[in-house]
Design an enzyme around this catalytic site. Structure first.
Site: not given
Ligand code: NCD
Length: 320
Positions: A67, A95, A116, A144
């Site tokens: 997502r 690498k 991420r 997040h």
């Molecule tokens: C979440 C995350 O990556 O922290 N996912 C997301 O981005 N909707 C929640 C999760 O992974 O449980």
């Protein structure tokens, strides 16, 4: 640099990094949500295509994502921009290239980087060396922020306010970065009361808990579904974060202790309680709940992810 050192938005999003909910105040959130509402309501989709015309946004994901990555990608494209999607395993990261060098690389090719990473503080580390805006799409067990912004926008749409709410947040409160950001966001408003349901091992970090309480957020830790207060404004369920455990045995001890199903809803939810989850779910919400009109995790909440990210990209990269 920790995420708390991140620059305040102060109602001016221009070229800012989005690293933590601690950068936000109420006015900045109002500006973002006004922009989100206007983008969401725009009927002339061609008009939106001008906003990021000629811009490129790098999507750099060291951890899996459906997502967040998908909605950032869709958001950039719906604003007329292009995305540069990096397959980390096939890049020089494999690498042994440092995060800093990787960031300096994509800074030359794009106008912003969405990152991420499994390491706490990774996005802040990236922002420190980057001359272009960095979006934290999840830094280990840290934060997040863009997820919390879409969660808050969804609550705001449904409840017409972000103050005076009573909510339930359940699951992995220790490792769940979406929860950390969401609670920081809710602490900016008055008279919010949150019940925290988790196994003892997955409690919210006590330091974060006291910071939130100092800001006025009322938090009550509960340990059984029978402690859930009836008819709260929202339920925010989360997955136990398997990848943060040192062993499968430890994970299995605490996984799926609390499962939302129609029976639990009939006992404790009210007619207007909205059921939220950042997803993915791995059994903690029974699929029978999906059809319930109070369930928003597969519909409004998910869709708002794209609109809130469109609004953020627009305010940061293309202010008018
Ligand atoms: C979440 C995350 O990556 O922290 N996912 C997301 O981005 N909707 C929640 C999760 O992974 O449980």
């Amino acid at each position: 640099m920790s995420s708390s050192d991140a620059k305040s938005i102060n109602n001016d999003f221009t070229q800012k990094d989005i690293l933590s909910l601690s950068q936000f105040d109420r006015t900045s959130l109002e500006t973002l949500f006004d922009k989100t509402t206007s983008i969401k309501g725009e009927k002339d989709l061609r008009k939106l295509l001008q906003i990021l015309e000629g811009r490129v946004v790098t999507l750099l994901f060291y951890e899996p994502s459906s997502r967040t990555r998908g909605s950032f990608d869709a958001a950039v494209q719906r604003l007329g921009g292009r995305t540069l999607i990096i397959n980390v395993e096939a890049s020089s990261v494999a690498k042994g290239e440092t995060l800093e060098d990787t960031i300096k690389t994509f800074e030359n090719y794009s106008d912003a980087i969405v990152i991420r990473h499994s390491e706490l503080g990774a996005a802040a580390k990236a922002a420190k060396v980057s001359n272009i805006p960095i979006f934290n799409a999840g830094d280990g067990i840290g934060e997040h922020p863009t997820q919390a912004l879409l969660d808050m926008f969804t609550i705001f749409e449904k409840k017409k306010s972000l103050s005076g709410l009573v909510g339930l947040v359940a699951g992995d409160l220790k490792h769940g970065r979406t929860v950390h950001s969401l609670l920081k966001g809710l602490s900016l408003f008055e008279n919010n009361v949150i019940y925290l349901l988790s196994p003892d091992q997955l409690r919210l970090d006590p330091e974060l808990k006291s910071q939130l309480e100092e800001k006025g957020l009322k938090l009550f830790e509960i340990e059984s579904v029978t402690d859930i207060p009836k008819d709260t404004d929202f339920w925010y369920w989360t997955r136990v974060q398997k990848e943060r455990f040192s062993s499968e045995v430890e994970y299995k001890k605490v996984n799926n202790k609390f499962v939302v199903n129609n029976e639990l809803l009939s006992l404790y939810a009210g007619p207007k309680t909205i059921i939220m989850h950042p997803l993915p779910r791995v059994g903690e919400i029974a699929t029978e709940v999906d059809k319930d009109p109070r369930a928003v995790y597969l519909t409004d909440q998910m869709k708002n992810g794209m609109y809130v990210r469109m609004a953020l990209l627009s305010l940061i990269l293309s202010p008018v």
